[in-house]
Enzyme design. Structure first.
Site, short mmCIF file in Angstrom:
data_model
loop_
_atom_site.label_atom_id
_atom_site.label_comp_id
_atom_site.label_asym_id
_atom_site.label_seq_id
_atom_site.Cartn_x
_atom_site.Cartn_y
_atom_site.Cartn_z
N ASP A 14 13.07 62.08 16.71
CA ASP A 14 12.00 61.21 16.23
C ASP A 14 11.50 61.59 14.83
O ASP A 14 10.34 61.37 14.48
CB ASP A 14 10.81 61.20 17.21
N LYS A 17 14.77 58.97 11.61
CA LYS A 17 16.16 58.71 11.24
C LYS A 17 16.41 57.21 11.04
O LYS A 17 17.10 56.82 10.10
CB LYS A 17 17.10 59.24 12.34
N GLY A 41 15.58 56.28 20.26
CA GLY A 41 14.75 55.14 19.89
C GLY A 41 14.53 55.25 18.39
O GLY A 41 13.81 56.13 17.95
N GLN A 223 18.75 62.02 18.36
CA GLN A 223 18.03 63.24 18.77
C GLN A 223 17.87 64.16 17.56
O GLN A 223 17.84 63.67 16.45
CB GLN A 223 18.73 63.95 19.93
P1 GDP Z 1 13.84 58.38 14.94
O1 GDP Z 1 14.13 58.50 16.38
O2 GDP Z 1 14.18 59.61 14.19
O3 GDP Z 1 14.44 57.15 14.30
O4 GDP Z 1 12.25 58.23 14.82
P2 GDP Z 1 11.31 57.27 15.73
O5 GDP Z 1 11.53 55.88 15.32
O6 GDP Z 1 11.47 57.58 17.17
O7 GDP Z 1 9.89 57.83 15.34
C1 GDP Z 1 9.46 57.85 14.04
C2 GDP Z 1 8.17 57.03 13.94
O8 GDP Z 1 7.53 57.31 12.71
C3 GDP Z 1 8.43 55.54 13.92
O9 GDP Z 1 7.35 54.89 14.53
C4 GDP Z 1 8.49 55.21 12.44
O10 GDP Z 1 8.14 53.87 12.16
C5 GDP Z 1 7.44 56.15 11.90
N1 GDP Z 1 7.66 56.66 10.53
C6 GDP Z 1 8.82 56.97 9.89
N2 GDP Z 1 8.55 57.52 8.69
C7 GDP Z 1 7.20 57.57 8.58
C8 GDP Z 1 6.32 58.06 7.57
O11 GDP Z 1 6.70 58.59 6.54
N3 GDP Z 1 4.97 57.95 7.83
C9 GDP Z 1 4.48 57.39 8.96
N4 GDP Z 1 3.18 57.31 9.12
N5 GDP Z 1 5.30 56.91 9.93
C10 GDP Z 1 6.63 57.01 9.74
P1 IMO Z 2 15.82 60.00 18.90
O1 IMO Z 2 17.24 59.63 18.52
C1 IMO Z 2 13.12 62.67 21.02
C2 IMO Z 2 14.62 64.47 24.71
C3 IMO Z 2 13.97 64.03 25.99
C4 IMO Z 2 14.15 65.29 26.82
C5 IMO Z 2 15.51 65.80 26.38
C6 IMO Z 2 16.65 65.38 27.27
O2 IMO Z 2 14.92 58.85 19.03
O3 IMO Z 2 15.32 61.06 17.99
P2 IMO Z 2 17.90 63.10 27.83
O4 IMO Z 2 17.39 61.71 28.04
O5 IMO Z 2 18.84 63.21 26.68
O6 IMO Z 2 18.43 63.68 29.08
O7 IMO Z 2 16.59 63.97 27.47
O8 IMO Z 2 15.71 65.27 25.08
N1 IMO Z 2 15.15 63.36 23.88
C7 IMO Z 2 14.58 62.92 22.76
N2 IMO Z 2 13.42 63.29 22.17
N3 IMO Z 2 13.92 61.74 20.44
C8 IMO Z 2 15.09 61.40 21.00
O9 IMO Z 2 15.98 60.59 20.38
C9 IMO Z 2 15.45 61.95 22.24
N4 IMO Z 2 16.49 61.81 23.07
C10 IMO Z 2 16.31 62.69 24.07
O10 IMO Z 2 12.63 63.71 25.80
O11 IMO Z 2 13.19 66.25 26.46
MG MG Z 3 13.17 58.24 18.23
#
Ligand code: GDP
Ligand code: IMO
Ligand code: MG
Length: 421
Positions: A14, A17, A41, A223
């Protein structure tokens, strides 16, 4: 010029990416996911709209780019169908621009039930899985029982599916999980018909021919490094190689084809699910970070645990991946804080270390120093960023010996600052 770059997370996922891949995608001909599955996600925001992708690569909104779901990914056809449907209102044609590896593994309905059963069995030691069937699907892959996307058009697919399902049912009965998946099963087979409309091929040839023809490729990690099955905080990890090496095995790219490794991290840390988190803030400040950073999971909606930036862990991730450039997100979330903390060392059994420990327990402490806060109100270029933020960046560069090349200051594509060369 032909090149393969990799973008991957350096923390517990998260890191942003999805946003970064969407921002960089116009510089590439191909965007390819190499591991993970619907546990991911990835959030993208542009033109006032937010999109969350789970299995589809984050280059999908650029109509001239080919998006590949590589052999290292585990695909849930039911979730795939939902993702494709969610793309319908937009001016893109995924049937044309999305290609699936025939070697990607399938997640079948019993995989998710097994995930649930295995977590229940672990009790208080549960991993906090997203329960998307990831672990059981990768288990079947290495156990050599798995079903692959290329199998779905074979005459014996249903027989293979039935055989695998009956093995799973026996395990589910042992785990005491109610075994009724009739509804999911019919949804699964309906969704396979959608999958069949897409190009399914040996994407390792597609990718390597593209490299030969001078095309450029961005490999999108899912991840984060600290969730890697080898190097993460085992057993509280995911079941794939989230590190740069995973891009080679997950796409069929030789290591010497890779040029840049973009490592992305938040200006602080978050983690969903269980497992060690050295800089975790289990107090009001942690709640404040969660609120300001809007830290709830893009896949499960669970609140993310929050803590300060962990430099030993970041450095470990830079080392494992050979990161060439760092991208920092969420600098805006720390905006207007009086002081910001950063962990430089761990104290383990009275000894100070900069090494990520084999096991991290509550006996260990993260030793933090504080840095003055900054305000990001207004518009900035890299060089005009507030002095304390520049200091924060230079501390990171000094510690990791990797330059910070991009700063993200908000969720939108536009909220991105690049360091001039
Ligand atoms: P990913 O899994 O690495 O693609 O990240 P996620 O989408 O799960 O979580 C990142 C969250 O942070 C999302 O809600 C993005 O819209 C938000 N986001 C990304 N870059 C920034 C930033 O620089 N500032 C803020 N406030 N939110 C951001
Ligand atoms: P993105 O791509 C954050 C975490 C789960 C759990 C552990 C194992 O959005 O960064 P799994 O479902 O793989 O068996 O879960 O890994 N986890 C993540 N945490 N971002 C993710 O993906 C994750 N994918 C798995 O919360 O702790
Ligand atoms: Mg994510």
């Amino acid at each position: 010029m032909s090149k393969v770059d990799v973008l991957l997370g350096l923390q517990w996922g998260d890191e942003g990416k999805g946003k970064a891949v969407d921002f960089l995608a116009p510089n590439y001909d191909i965007v390819a996911r190499f591991q993970g599955g619907p546990n991911a996600g990835h959030t993208l925001e542009f033109k006032g709209k937010k999109h969350v992708l789970h299995q589809i690569p984050s280059g999908i909104f650029h109509p001239n780019i080919t998006n590949i779901i590589g052999n290292g990914v585990v695909i849930d056809p039911i979730i795939f169908r939902k993702e494709i449907n969610a793309l319908q209102p937009f001016d893109i044609n995924p049937i044309q621009t999305l290609v699936l590896s025939n070697k990607a593994q399938l997640i079948i309905p019993t995989h998710s039930l097994l995930d649930k059963g295995l977590e229940q069995e672990k009790g208080t030691n549960k991993i906090g899985s997203t329960l998307r069937g990831i672990g059981p699907a990768y288990q079947d892959k290495v156990g050599r029982y798995g079903l692959r996307v290329g199998d779905i058009t074979e005459a014996d697919f249903k027989a293979k599916y039935n055989k695998l399902t009956s093995q799973h049912v026996a395990m589910l009965q042992r785990l005491g999980v109610a075994v009724d998946f009739t509804a999911q099963e019919s949804e699964f087979f309906e969704s396979l018909e959608i999958l069949k409309r897409f190009k399914i091929q040996s994407t390792e040839y597609l990718i390597n021919n593209a490299i030969l023809n001078g095309k450029s490729i961005l490999a999108e990690g899912a991840q984060g490094t600290l969730l890697d099955v080898e190097f993460g905080s085992y057993p509280y990890v995911t079941s794939s190689n989230t590190t740069a090496a995973g891009a080679c095995t997950g796409l069929g790219i030789a290591p010497n084809k890779i040029k840049n490794i973009f490592g992305i991290f938040k200006a602080y840390c978050t983690r969903v699910g269980s497992g060690p988190f050295p800089t975790e803030l289990e107090d009001e400040q942690g709640n404040e970070l969660r609120r300001l950073g809007n830290e709830s999971g893009a896949t499960t909606g669970r609140p993310r645990r929050c803590g300060w930036l962990d430099l030993p862990a970041l450095n470990y991730a830079c080392m494992l991946n050979g990161v060439t450039q760092l991208f920092m997100t969420k600098a805006d979330v720390l905006s207007d804080m009086q002081r910001v903390k950063v962990c430089y060392d761990y104290e383990i059994n009275g000894k100070t270390t900069k090494e990520f420990p084999f096991q991290y327990s509550r006996m260990h402490t993260a030793k933090c120093r504080s840095i003055g806060g900054w305000s990001l109100a207004g518009k900035f270029t890299f060089d005009s960023l507030p002095e304390n933020l520049l200091r924060f960046i230079s501390e990171i560069e000094h510690y990791t010996r990797v330059p910070v090349q991009m700063i993200s200051t908000g969720p939108d594509r536009e909220d991105t600052i690049i360091k001039p060369n």
